[in-house]
Design an enzyme around this catalytic site. Structure first.
Site, PDB file in Angstrom:
ATOM      1  CB  ALA A  63      31.753 -77.072 -23.066  1.00  9.99           C
ATOM      2  N   GLY A  76      31.318 -84.756 -23.934  1.00  8.25           N
ATOM      3  CA  GLY A  76      30.114 -85.020 -23.148  1.00  8.25           C
ATOM      4  C   GLY A  76      28.939 -85.451 -23.999  1.00  8.25           C
ATOM      5  CD  GLU A  80      32.140 -88.241 -21.226  1.00  9.89           C
ATOM      6  OE1 GLU A  80      33.120 -88.710 -20.613  1.00  9.89           O
ATOM      7  OE2 GLU A  80      31.796 -87.043 -21.127  1.00  9.89           O
ATOM      8  CD  GLU A 138      36.357 -85.584 -23.357  1.00 11.51           C
ATOM      9  OE1 GLU A 138      35.150 -85.654 -23.064  1.00 11.51           O
ATOM     10  OE2 GLU A 138      36.896 -86.317 -24.212  1.00 11.51           O
TER      11      GLU A 138
END
Length: 294
Positions: A102, A145, A148, A168
Site C-alpha cells: 500500500a 490487508g 486479512e 504492520e
C-alpha cells in the site's frame, strides 16, 4: 512511500489501508454485469456459469488496496450475492500477489481522530456480510490487508508459493481488519502472537499446518481448483448453503452453548424450505436433487 520502497523498508510489502469515508463517497460503483471495472475483473465460471470469479487486477502495485479497488470488490460481491444463478464466489489475484502493499503516504498523514471520525476499515463489512460462500484462491503475497482479506473469505486455497503475514508491526501500527482477531481464532494465541509481533512471513505449507489454509495446490492450478470447489458448493441449495455458512460463522464468533442453540434453530428452519423436501425426496428415490433455492 510506494510499494517498491516499502519492500526495501520492511523486506515485504504491507497491505494495510486506512480509508476515509469522504474519499469513498466519491467512488463510482459499477454493476458487475458491465465489464468496465478499473481494478478488478469479473466473470462467471464453471460448466453452468454458477461461480462468480473476482480477480484483483492492479498488477504494477501487486494488487495494493486503494479506495476504488475496495469499492469495486464490494460492488462485485454484492452483485454476485444477488445473482440467482451464482452459488459461490472465488476471489483471487495474480501469481505474484493475491494482495500486497500500500502507499504509506495514505496513512502517514492521518491522525487518530481522522481514523475514528471517518470510520476507517468499516468498508469490509459488506464483504463479510455476503450470504453466499466466498473462496480465496491465493498465489504470491497475501500480507497485511491481503492476509486479512483471505481470512474474511470462508475457505482459503493456496498456491504452493504463497506467502502470508501481518507485517504492520514493522511500520509502527497493528493489523486493523481482523489480523489480530481472525488469525488468533484460526491458528491459536501463541502462533498468532508470533506472527503479528514479528511481522514475519509464513509459507502456504505452514499456513495449511496451522489450519489457516484448507488445501495447497500448484501455482498454476489453484484458481481452477477453487472454481471446482465453488461448482461443487453451488450444486447444493444456495439457500441451505447460506444458512450453513451462517451457522459455522456463529461457531467462530460465539460460545459453544450459544452456537448449539443457534445451530438447532437453523436446523429446524430448514424444514420450512422446499429444498429440504426435495433433498430428502431425492435421497429416498435415489435420484439427483433438483434444488430451486426456496
Amino acid at each position: 512511500m510506494a510499494v517498491r520502497s516499502l519492500f526495501k523498508l520492511v523486506g515485504s510489502p504491507t497491505n494495510y489501508l486506512v480509508i476515509e469515508k469522504s474519499l469513498l463517497n466519491n467512488v463510482k460503483f459499477y454493476s458487475s454485469s458491465v465489464a468496465n471495472y478499473e481494478f478488478i475483473k469479473v466473470e462467471k465460471k464453471g460448466a453452468k456459469n454458477n461461480v462468480g470469479l473476482i480477480t484483483l487486477n492492479k498488477p504494477k502495485a501487486l494488487n495494493a488496496f486503494c479506495n476504488k479497488l475496495i469499492a469495486e470488490v464490494e460492488d462485485a460481491v454484492q452483485a454476485f450475492d444477488k445473482d440467482k444463478d451464482v452459488g459461490a464466489m472465488v476471489i483471487t489475484g495474480s501469481e505474484k500477489a493475491f494482495a500486497a502493499g500500500a502507499d504509506i503516504k495514505e496513512l502517514e498523514v492521518l491522525t487518530y481522530s481522522d481514523c475514528v471520525n471517518s470510520g476507517s476499515l468499516d468498508h469490509w463489512k459488506k464483504f463479510t456480510a455476503a450470504f453466499k460462500p466466498i473462496i480465496a484462491a491465493v498465489n504470491g503475497y497475501a500480507l497485511g490487508g491481503g492476509c486479512e482479506l483471505a481470512m474474511m473469505c470462508d475457505i482459503i486455497y493456496a498456491g504452493e508459493k504463497a506467502k502470508f503475514g501481518q507485517p504492520e508491526i514493522l511500520i509502527g501500527v497493528i493489523p486493523g481488519a481482523g489480523g489480530t482477531q481472525r488469525l488468533t481464532k484460526a491458528v491459536g494465541k501463541s502462533k498468532a502472537m508470533e506472527i503479528v509481533l514479528t511481522g514475519g512471513q509464513f509459507s502456504a505449507i505452514e499456513a495449511e499446518k496451522m489450519g489457516l489454509v484448507s488445501k495447497v495446490f500448484p501455482v498454476e492450478t489453484v484458481v481452477e481448483e477453487a472454481i471446482k470447489l465453488g461448482e461443487k458448493i453451488a450444486s447444493n441449495s444456495h439457500l441451505i448453503n447460506g444458512i450453513c455458512k451462517e451457522s459455522v460463522n456463529t461457531a467462530f464468533e460465539t460460545t459453544l452453548k450459544e452456537g448449539l442453540k443457534f445451530e438447532k434453530r437453523q436446523f429446524y428452519g430448514t424444514f420450512a424450505t422446499e429444498d429440504r423436501k426435495e433433498g430428502m425426496s431425492a435421497f429416498v428415490e435415489k435420484r439427483k436433487a433438483n434444488f430451486q433455492n426456496k
